[in-house]
Design a protein around this motif. Structure first.
Motif, PDB file in Angstrom:
ATOM      1  N   ALA A 164      -3.279  -0.414   0.092  1.00 39.80           N
ATOM      2  CA  ALA A 164      -3.055  -0.910   1.637  1.00 39.80           C
ATOM      3  C   ALA A 164      -1.250   0.194   1.620  1.00 39.80           C
ATOM      4  CB  ALA A 164      -2.785  -2.225   1.351  1.00 39.80           C
ATOM      5  N   ASN A 165      -0.486   0.201   0.540  1.00 45.49           N
ATOM      6  CA  ASN A 165       0.648   0.769   1.328  1.00 45.49           C
ATOM      7  C   ASN A 165       0.341   2.376   1.704  1.00 45.49           C
ATOM      8  OD1 ASN A 165       1.888  -1.090   1.226  1.00 45.49           O
ATOM      9  ND2 ASN A 165       2.581  -0.792  -1.084  1.00 45.49           N
ATOM     10  N   THR A 166      -0.829   2.787   0.858  1.00 40.81           N
ATOM     11  CA  THR A 166      -1.072   4.273   0.852  1.00 40.81           C
ATOM     12  C   THR A 166      -2.083   4.610   2.841  1.00 40.81           C
ATOM     13  OG1 THR A 166      -1.578   4.900  -1.095  1.00 40.81           O
ATOM     14  CG2 THR A 166      -2.205   6.210   0.303  1.00 40.81           C
ATOM     15  N   ALA A 167      -3.013   3.451   2.570  1.00 40.18           N
ATOM     16  CA  ALA A 167      -3.545   3.347   3.884  1.00 40.18           C
ATOM     17  C   ALA A 167      -2.508   3.531   5.093  1.00 40.18           C
ATOM     18  CB  ALA A 167      -4.245   2.326   3.951  1.00 40.18           C
ATOM     19  N   ARG A 168      -1.313   2.684   4.841  1.00 37.12           N
ATOM     20  CA  ARG A 168      -1.228   2.505   6.547  1.00 37.12           C
ATOM     21  C   ARG A 168       0.473   4.007   6.054  1.00 37.12           C
ATOM     22  NH1 ARG A 168       5.029   1.009   5.386  1.00 37.12           N
ATOM     23  NH2 ARG A 168       4.846   0.480   3.370  1.00 37.12           N
ATOM     24  N   HIS A 169       0.641   4.636   5.059  1.00 36.42           N
ATOM     25  CA  HIS A 169       1.148   6.185   4.482  1.00 36.42           C
ATOM     26  C   HIS A 169       0.449   7.061   5.756  1.00 36.42           C
ATOM     27  CE1 HIS A 169       5.717   4.718   2.759  1.00 36.42           C
ATOM     28  NE2 HIS A 169       4.189   3.627   2.357  1.00 36.42           N
ATOM     29  N   VAL A 170      -0.738   7.222   5.410  1.00 36.37           N
ATOM     30  CA  VAL A 170      -1.484   7.886   5.733  1.00 36.37           C
ATOM     31  C   VAL A 170      -1.623   7.518   7.628  1.00 36.37           C
ATOM     32  CG1 VAL A 170      -3.661   8.912   6.406  1.00 36.37           C
ATOM     33  CG2 VAL A 170      -2.543   8.109   3.812  1.00 36.37           C
ATOM     34  N   ALA A 171      -1.523   5.776   7.939  1.00 35.17           N
ATOM     35  CA  ALA A 171      -1.578   5.886   9.501  1.00 35.17           C
ATOM     36  C   ALA A 171      -0.702   6.258  10.033  1.00 35.17           C
ATOM     37  CB  ALA A 171      -2.037   4.616   9.384  1.00 35.17           C
TER      38      ALA A 171
END
Length: 370
Positions: free
Chosen positions: A14-21
């Motif tokens: 979830a954290n990686t997805a958030r940073h990508v977004a």
């Protein structure tokens, strides 16, 4: 983006997805996120479509997405140039199938050693081979699979997954910084001035936090940050440790910077983000000689590695750092220097400018030939 997990869940995927977004939006890209529910239907100005989900034993706070026709409908309506699938397993596998039916290019992010985790739970332990078959089948549908470490790239290739490339992870250098060291907090945790050894992460079987019991013989204070299904049993098994529960943001950054040694205990990490966060906080690190930590800790240079299968190896590594403060400071400084170029903006720019661009170019070339 089809994410196997997303906010409000707090975990590596979830954290990686958030940073990508965050970085995609900062660069002006349009984004739609599809993730398991429940949760908010937006992330800033980005719409989040919530698919059906269920909760698994031992991970009840972790919703698992189910195949849902709304995923393909959402993709068809949004008409993306590319589909980014974050740690595909169930909802992500469905997302990859839907993208293929719609003729959309795909990039899949391998981030979770599901087979390794499953072996820690009796009701999943026998599923190892089946899980790997599923991983191979799922990732074979992607135009490109990105793995975060040398070990995970090798595991996927050996497992028969095609088109695997390396893509690492960033660290928030604005948040994790040695300047956040709080001496008042250190005196509260260790009134007698003993060095503080800390673990940050989920309290679950696959993290092997019970290994910290080895440290009871050392002259130090042990701090454990995080929560999970094993917390009660760990509090019983580690009565001298200080359990601080889940911490986030500036509070977590201050704790990281206040440690003398950071320890990660589990050997099933495809990357191990908390090691990078400890290094960015100016802390010497100890991790297992397995998986993702092998890329992050250069033994004797910016930390020490222990052998997961060897009793006492963890204790000896920590003792070495505690007994030699000059070496500890040298390794901490080396770790801090090594992470300076690993900002999330740089890492996501590499994702977009290299991996997305190459997949789009290859897909366009195939279409021209067809």
């Amino acid at each position: 983006m089809v994410a196997e997990t997303f906010l409000p869940q707090i975990n590596g995927v979830a954290n990686t997805a958030r940073h990508v977004a965050d970085r995609l939006r900062a660069r002006g890209h349009e984004l739609l996120i599809i993730a398991p529910g429940p949760g908010p239907d937006s992330y800033g100005d980005v719409q989040v479509i919530r698919a059906r989900s269920f909760r698994t034993p031992g991970y009840k706070e972790f919703p698992v997405g189910l195949p849902d026709p709304s995923i393909e409908r959402a993709m068809a309506e949004f008409k993306p140039d590319l589909v980014h699938v974050a740690s595909p397993f169930i909802i992500g596998a469905y997302g990859l199938r839907a993208a293929r039916r719609l003729g959309l290019p795909t990039v899949a992010i391998f981030q979770t050693d599901i087979a390794g985790f499953a072996r820690q739970y009796p009701w999943f332990a026998a599923a190892d081979r089946g899980i790997w078959r599923w991983v191979r089948r799922t990732h074979s549908r992607a135009d490109r699979t990105l793995a975060p470490s040398t070990a995970s790239v090798e595991a996927l290739v050996q497992g028969g997954v095609p088109r695997v490339h390396h893509w690492g992870r960033g660290v928030n250098l604005d948040l994790f910084d040695p300047q956040h060291r709080n001496e008042a907090w250190r005196r509260e945790i260790s009134p007698d001035g003993k060095p503080i050894v800390g673990y940050v992460g989920r309290l679950a079987a696959e993290k092997k936090v019970r290994r910290l019991a080895e440290l009871s013989e050392l002259d130090c204070r042990v701090v454990i940050v995080g929560d999970g299904p094993d917390r009660a049993s760990l509090e019983h098994a580690l009565p001298k440790a200080t359990f601080l529960g889940m911490r986030r943001g500036a509070d977590l950054a201050s704790i990281f910077a206040g440690l003398d040694v950071f320890v990660h205990t589990g050997e099933h990490e495809t990357f191990c983000q908390t090691i990078q966060e400890a290094q960015a906080s100016g802390v010497a690190t100890v991790g297992p000689a397995a998986g993702g930590p092998l890329d992050l800790i250069h033994d004797g240079v910016n930390g020490l590695l222990f052998e997961p299968g060897q009793t006492g190896s963890l204790k000896q590594a920590v003792k070495t750092l505690l007994d030699h403060p000059e070496a500890r400071a040298r390794m901490a400084a080396s770790g801090l220097q090594r992470v300076q170029s690993r900002t999330w903006s740089a890492v996501v720019d590499d994702l977009v400018d290299r991996h997305y661009a190459q997949v789009l170019h290859e897909t366009a070339a195939v279409r021209r030939v067809a």
